[in-house]
Design an enzyme around this catalytic site. Structure first.
Site, PDB file in Angstrom:
ATOM      1  N   ASP A  47       0.645  -1.192  -0.021  1.00 54.05           N
ATOM      2  CA  ASP A  47       0.223  -0.005  -0.093  1.00 54.05           C
ATOM      3  C   ASP A  47       0.867   1.213  -0.058  1.00 54.05           C
ATOM      4  OD1 ASP A  47      -2.086  -1.701  -0.059  1.00 54.05           O
ATOM      5  OD2 ASP A  47      -2.352  -1.721   2.082  1.00 54.05           O
ATOM      6  N   LYS A  69      -0.251  -7.961  -3.505  1.00 59.02           N
ATOM      7  CA  LYS A  69      -1.507  -7.206  -3.600  1.00 59.02           C
ATOM      8  C   LYS A  69      -1.330  -5.739  -3.675  1.00 59.02           C
ATOM      9  CE  LYS A  69      -4.355  -6.293   0.040  1.00 59.02           C
ATOM     10  NZ  LYS A  69      -4.711  -5.067  -0.250  1.00 59.02           N
ATOM     11  N   THR A  70      -2.037  -5.323  -4.593  1.00 61.53           N
ATOM     12  CA  THR A  70      -1.932  -3.888  -4.970  1.00 61.53           C
ATOM     13  C   THR A  70      -3.048  -3.216  -4.818  1.00 61.53           C
ATOM     14  OG1 THR A  70      -2.403  -4.475  -7.219  1.00 61.53           O
ATOM     15  CG2 THR A  70      -0.040  -3.962  -6.735  1.00 61.53           C
ATOM     16  N   ASP A 100      -6.373  -5.431  -5.324  1.00 55.93           N
ATOM     17  CA  ASP A 100      -7.626  -5.236  -4.462  1.00 55.93           C
ATOM     18  C   ASP A 100      -8.649  -4.330  -4.938  1.00 55.93           C
ATOM     19  OD1 ASP A 100      -9.041  -5.768  -2.262  1.00 55.93           O
ATOM     20  OD2 ASP A 100      -7.320  -5.090  -0.801  1.00 55.93           O
ATOM     21  N   LYS A 102     -11.791  -4.582  -5.055  1.00 55.90           N
ATOM     22  CA  LYS A 102     -13.035  -4.836  -4.334  1.00 55.90           C
ATOM     23  C   LYS A 102     -14.020  -4.334  -5.117  1.00 55.90           C
ATOM     24  CE  LYS A 102     -11.205  -4.575   0.358  1.00 55.90           C
ATOM     25  NZ  LYS A 102      -9.850  -4.111   0.324  1.00 55.90           N
ATOM     26  N   PHE A 103     -14.317  -4.870  -6.291  1.00 60.37           N
ATOM     27  CA  PHE A 103     -15.398  -4.556  -7.395  1.00 60.37           C
ATOM     28  C   PHE A 103     -16.771  -4.726  -6.405  1.00 60.37           C
ATOM     29  CE2 PHE A 103     -12.064  -5.666 -10.199  1.00 60.37           C
ATOM     30  CZ  PHE A 103     -12.272  -4.717 -11.235  1.00 60.37           C
ATOM     31  N   ASP A 105     -19.939  -3.201  -8.217  1.00 57.92           N
ATOM     32  CA  ASP A 105     -21.113  -2.825  -9.109  1.00 57.92           C
ATOM     33  C   ASP A 105     -21.679  -4.117  -9.904  1.00 57.92           C
ATOM     34  OD1 ASP A 105     -22.668  -0.879 -10.420  1.00 57.92           O
ATOM     35  OD2 ASP A 105     -21.154   0.546 -10.321  1.00 57.92           O
TER      36      ASP A 105
END
Ligand code: S5P
Length: 277
Positions: A47, A69-70, A100, A102-103, A105
């Site tokens: 992060d 993880k990006t 990451d 976190k879709f 929609d």
């Protein structure tokens, strides 16, 4: 190759046992193979907000982590071409690229969001998604990869590590129902701060998919702004297959030593886990 000396030569199938036999998605086997080769179950939550700092971090801790993880949208002045340097560095270290995003929609918008400025579909092997909008989000994301003739895998958020989140036990079960048997769902995000919640998640998921857990830290039980932490050893012992570690490594004065410690704890727990038969 890094070796803690806990196990000399071991094949991924021996150490991962039932998980190796039963996981269906080839990306899970790639993760298990890299983890075994490097003896680490650490997924680095990188992060940081510049490409150079990301590359420096990956170069230094790359041998002690098994996936990257990006959060691509926290990078200042993002340029697609510059980002390729991060992608190349990760590949050099044999790391799966896990965005990451976190879709959350509806399916057809998630498909479009796989493209756009960050063009996640073209470089990410794995992404995170919430189940909240309906199960079609899985097909939407898969269609995003399909648009560039690639195949990737999804981690559905079945639990979260943050205080006061709204992911109830019922929601977790519905999320697993969506993911189980899906060719696109590699696994689930679980709450790394609670061994009890991880055990329950593992019971419900079974052996055919991975669980990765954020909310782990060796030094503290509470983080900033509602983050909660558990011990990495406990997380793996209770059924997680990968610990997602951010500030425990990138926030440390000595990221390399910290990464080694997380690697060691995670590997020790896997070796001592009883369900490897
Ligand atoms: O429930 C969650 C899910 C995720 S993916 N809780 C989390 O903290 N995460 C992510 O894990 C979060 O976005 C961050 O990148 C990382 C945890 O970072 P740390 O600094 O607290 O270890």
């Amino acid at each position: 190759m890094y070796n803690h000396g806990l196990v000399n030569t071991m094949e991924a199938g021996d150490i991962w046992g039932l998980r190796w036999k039963n996981c269906a998605n080839p990306l899970s086997h790639r993760f298990m193979e890299v983890s075994t080769k490097k003896q680490t179950l650490v997924i680095l939550a990188a992060d940081l907000n510049t490409v150079d700092s990301l590359i420096n971090l990956i170069e230094s801790v790359g041998p002690y982590i098994s996936a990257l993880k990006t959060h691509v949208d926290i990078v200042d002045e993002f340029e697609r071409k510059e980002w390729e340097r991060v992608v190349e560095t990760a590949k050099k270290h044999d790391l799966l690229l896990f965005e990451d995003r976190k879709f959350a929609d509806i399916g057809k918008i998630s498909q479009k969001q796989m493209g756009g400025i960050y063009d996640i579909r073209s470089w990410a092997d794995l992404v995170t998604a919430h189940r909240i909008s309906g199960k079609d989000i899985v097909d939407g994301i898969a269609a995003g990869w399909g648009d560039v003739q690639r195949i990737g895998g999804i981690f559905l958020l079945a639990q979260m590590s943050s205080r006061g989140n709204l992911l109830t036990e019922q929601y977790t079960l519905e999320t697993i129902k969506t993911g189980i048997g899906s060719p696109h769902v590699v696994g689930y995000i679980g709450n790394g701060s609670s061994p009890e919640e991880i055990s329950l998640l593992r019971q419900n998921v079974g052996e055919s998919q991975l669980i990765w857990t954020p909310g782990v830290n060796l030094e503290t039980s509470e983080g900033l702004l509602g983050q909660r932490y558990g011990h990495p050893y406990d997380a793996i012992k209770s059924g997680s297959d990968g610990i997602i570690v951010g500030s425990g490594i990138h926030g440390s004065n000595d990221p390399v030593s910290s990464a080694k410690m997380y690697a060691k704890e995670s590997w020790r727990a896997l070796v001592e886990r009883e369900d490897n038969g």
